[in-house]
Design an enzyme around this catalytic site. Structure first.
Site, PDB file in Angstrom:
ATOM      1  N   LYS A  77       0.836  -1.206   0.000  1.00 14.91           N
ATOM      2  CA  LYS A  77       0.000   0.000   0.000  1.00 14.91           C
ATOM      3  C   LYS A  77       0.875   1.262   0.000  1.00 14.91           C
ATOM      4  O   LYS A  77       0.666   2.176  -0.785  1.00 14.91           O
ATOM      5  CB  LYS A  77      -0.936   0.019   1.232  1.00 14.91           C
ATOM      6  N   ARG A 111      -9.804   0.326   9.036  1.00 13.84           N
ATOM      7  CA  ARG A 111      -9.327  -1.014   9.389  1.00 13.84           C
ATOM      8  C   ARG A 111     -10.388  -1.807  10.153  1.00 13.84           C
ATOM      9  O   ARG A 111     -10.141  -2.955  10.494  1.00 13.84           O
ATOM     10  CB  ARG A 111      -8.098  -0.885  10.279  1.00 13.84           C
ATOM     11  N   ARG A 129      -0.411  -8.399  13.956  1.00 11.21           N
ATOM     12  CA  ARG A 129      -0.970  -7.495  12.942  1.00 11.21           C
ATOM     13  C   ARG A 129      -1.773  -8.275  11.905  1.00 11.21           C
ATOM     14  O   ARG A 129      -2.832  -7.830  11.456  1.00 11.21           O
ATOM     15  CB  ARG A 129       0.148  -6.683  12.276  1.00 11.21           C
ATOM     16  N   ARG A 164      11.260  -0.034  10.966  1.00 10.91           N
ATOM     17  CA  ARG A 164      10.183   0.226  11.926  1.00 10.91           C
ATOM     18  C   ARG A 164      10.289  -0.754  13.084  1.00 10.91           C
ATOM     19  O   ARG A 164      10.567  -1.924  12.877  1.00 10.91           O
ATOM     20  CB  ARG A 164       8.826   0.077  11.232  1.00 10.91           C
ATOM     21  N   ARG A 181      11.903  -4.532   5.169  1.00  5.13           N
ATOM     22  CA  ARG A 181      11.484  -3.155   4.847  1.00  5.13           C
ATOM     23  C   ARG A 181      12.407  -2.127   5.488  1.00  5.13           C
ATOM     24  O   ARG A 181      12.774  -2.219   6.659  1.00  5.13           O
ATOM     25  CB  ARG A 181      10.050  -2.927   5.320  1.00  5.13           C
TER      26      ARG A 181
HETATM   27  P1  ADP Z   1       2.350  -1.713   3.270  1.00  5.68           P
HETATM   28  O1  ADP Z   1       2.333  -0.211   3.168  1.00  5.68           O
HETATM   29  O2  ADP Z   1       1.176  -2.353   2.608  1.00  5.68           O
HETATM   30  O3  ADP Z   1       2.542  -2.200   4.690  1.00  5.68           O
HETATM   31  P2  ADP Z   1       4.865  -1.468   1.787  1.00  5.68           P
HETATM   32  O4  ADP Z   1       4.429  -0.766   0.540  1.00  5.68           O
HETATM   33  O5  ADP Z   1       5.625  -0.648   2.776  1.00  5.68           O
HETATM   34  O6  ADP Z   1       3.618  -2.241   2.471  1.00  5.68           O
HETATM   35  O7  ADP Z   1       5.733  -2.733   1.339  1.00  5.68           O
HETATM   36  C1  ADP Z   1       6.334  -3.591   2.317  1.00  5.68           C
HETATM   37  C2  ADP Z   1       7.735  -3.980   1.856  1.00  5.68           C
HETATM   38  O8  ADP Z   1       7.642  -4.788   0.679  1.00  5.68           O
HETATM   39  C3  ADP Z   1       8.613  -2.781   1.489  1.00  5.68           C
HETATM   40  O9  ADP Z   1       9.938  -3.068   1.898  1.00  5.68           O
HETATM   41  C4  ADP Z   1       8.503  -2.691  -0.041  1.00  5.68           C
HETATM   42  O10 ADP Z   1       9.688  -2.159  -0.623  1.00  5.68           O
HETATM   43  C5  ADP Z   1       8.300  -4.152  -0.424  1.00  5.68           C
HETATM   44  N1  ADP Z   1       7.378  -4.302  -1.567  1.00  5.68           N
HETATM   45  C6  ADP Z   1       6.278  -3.554  -1.853  1.00  5.68           C
HETATM   46  N2  ADP Z   1       5.675  -3.999  -2.991  1.00  5.68           N
HETATM   47  C7  ADP Z   1       6.412  -5.054  -3.423  1.00  5.68           C
HETATM   48  C8  ADP Z   1       6.307  -5.962  -4.547  1.00  5.68           C
HETATM   49  N3  ADP Z   1       5.299  -5.849  -5.429  1.00  5.68           N
HETATM   50  N4  ADP Z   1       7.229  -6.944  -4.646  1.00  5.68           N
HETATM   51  C9  ADP Z   1       8.234  -7.065  -3.737  1.00  5.68           C
HETATM   52  N5  ADP Z   1       8.396  -6.249  -2.665  1.00  5.68           N
HETATM   53  C10 ADP Z   1       7.500  -5.258  -2.509  1.00  5.68           C
HETATM   54  P1  AMP Z   2       0.663   0.765   9.339  1.00  8.21           P
HETATM   55  O1  AMP Z   2       1.692   1.831   9.164  1.00  8.21           O
HETATM   56  O2  AMP Z   2      -0.569   0.983   8.493  1.00  8.21           O
HETATM   57  O3  AMP Z   2       1.245  -0.624   9.189  1.00  8.21           O
HETATM   58  O4  AMP Z   2       0.134   0.884  10.840  1.00  8.21           O
HETATM   59  C1  AMP Z   2       1.024   0.674  11.949  1.00  8.21           C
HETATM   60  C2  AMP Z   2       0.206   0.487  13.215  1.00  8.21           C
HETATM   61  O5  AMP Z   2      -0.540   1.682  13.520  1.00  8.21           O
HETATM   62  C3  AMP Z   2      -0.850  -0.632  13.182  1.00  8.21           C
HETATM   63  O6  AMP Z   2      -0.305  -1.912  13.449  1.00  8.21           O
HETATM   64  C4  AMP Z   2      -1.831  -0.153  14.255  1.00  8.21           C
HETATM   65  O7  AMP Z   2      -1.336  -0.413  15.565  1.00  8.21           O
HETATM   66  C5  AMP Z   2      -1.833   1.367  14.056  1.00  8.21           C
HETATM   67  N1  AMP Z   2      -2.851   1.810  13.081  1.00  8.21           N
HETATM   68  C6  AMP Z   2      -2.624   2.377  11.866  1.00  8.21           C
HETATM   69  N2  AMP Z   2      -3.779   2.661  11.244  1.00  8.21           N
HETATM   70  C7  AMP Z   2      -4.769   2.256  12.073  1.00  8.21           C
HETATM   71  C8  AMP Z   2      -6.205   2.250  11.978  1.00  8.21           C
HETATM   72  N3  AMP Z   2      -6.845   2.712  10.908  1.00  8.21           N
HETATM   73  N4  AMP Z   2      -6.894   1.727  13.035  1.00  8.21           N
HETATM   74  C9  AMP Z   2      -6.286   1.253  14.132  1.00  8.21           C
HETATM   75  N5  AMP Z   2      -4.940   1.211  14.271  1.00  8.21           N
HETATM   76  C10 AMP Z   2      -4.175   1.714  13.253  1.00  8.21           C
END
Ligand code: ADP
Ligand code: AMP
Length: 224
Positions: free
Chosen positions: A20, A95, A178, A167, A134
């Site tokens: 995302k 969520r 999660r 992170r 990541r």
């Molecule tokens: P989200 O925001 O859904 O938690 P991220 O966009 O941060 O996920 O992606 C999680 C990790 O996977 C990051 O390190 C990113 O660079 C990697 N990633 C994202 N999309 C892809 C893909 N299509 N193939 C391989 N790795 C990816």
């Molecule tokens: P994310 O960056 O989206 O992976 O979110 C990191 C963490 O923030 C999650 O694991 C939750 O603890 C909290 N969080 C983010 N967005 C929400 C949401 N919409 N509702 C509840 N908790 C959230």
């Protein structure tokens, strides 16, 4: 909506690591919209040392969800900003069904219905490697991956040269919590938006550029 025919209103729905945060900035530059990530907003609160930040710190590090009230208030405050006038991409929000109901209410009040809710479909097994590799550039939210999207210089942001970090919740233990929160509380939103005729599922287990093309196809039939 926007005079030039650009601008979209969308939600990116998917488990942690689905892509995302990788996709959202591309939608921002393509459609001139704002990117609202509740996860980024909550991490900013923690970094600022605010009372709210202190309250949510443990919840986030353990991988649980913070309360609907807190995240809905954040979204409400941000949706009215000028940067969101042409549209928005919501990343990590809603969520829960409670959050989705509150968002419906806000959007109805503003007269700004959703164009599409993109669901990133991917097996849990793929997410461990994605999450544990990541790397993020905190000021911009840009994300990299040690193997799949490495920065040009190790541990440095490609654009600013500033350091990248991991992170604190990107570990296997927190990911388990999660993912179970996602399956129990968030995945019902696919059917929720299906009933409202805005659900668009995409295969998120493809190279990032192919995922982006599939996401863009969700807006192909949008009436401008
Ligand atoms: P989200 O925001 O859904 O938690 P991220 O966009 O941060 O996920 O992606 C999680 C990790 O996977 C990051 O390190 C990113 O660079 C990697 N990633 C994202 N999309 C892809 C893909 N299509 N193939 C391989 N790795 C990816
Ligand atoms: P994310 O960056 O989206 O992976 O979110 C990191 C963490 O923030 C999650 O694991 C939750 O603890 C909290 N969080 C983010 N967005 C929400 C949401 N919409 N509702 C509840 N908790 C959230």
């Amino acid at each position: 909506m926007a005079e030039s025919g650009r601008g979209i209103r969308t939600i990116l729905l998917g488990p942690p690591g689905a892509g995302k945060g990788t996709t959202a900035p591309k939608l921002v530059s393509e459609h001139e919209i704002c990117h609202l990530s509740t996860g980024d907003m909550l991490r900013e609160e923690i970094a600022s040392g605010s009372k709210l930040g202190q309250e949510v710190k443990t919840v986030i590090s353990e991988g649980r969800l913070v309360s609907d009230e807190i995240v809905c208030e954040m979204i409400k405050n941000n949706l009215s900003k000028p940067a969101c006038q042409r549209g928005f991409v919501l990343d990590g929000f809603p969520r829960t069904v409670g959050q989705a109901d509150k968002l419906n209410f806000m959007l109805k009040e503003n007269g700004t219905p959703l164009d599409s809710v993109v669901e990133f479909k991917i097996d849990d097994a793929v997410l461990v490697e994605r999450i544990c590799g990541r790397l993020v550039h905190k000021p911009s939210g840009r994300s990299y991956h040690t193997k799949f999207a490495p920065p040009k210089i190790p541990m440095k942001d490609d654009v600013t040269g500033e350091p990248l970090m991991r992170r604190s919740d990107d570990n296997e233990e927190s990911l388990k919590v999660r993912l179970s929160a996602y399956h129990a509380q968030t995945s019902p939103l696919a059917a929720y938006y299906g009933e409202r005729n805005v659900h668009c599922p995409v295969n998120a287990d493809m190279p990032a550029k192919d995922v982006f093309s599939a996401v863009q196809a969700c807006f192909a039939n949008k009436k401008n």
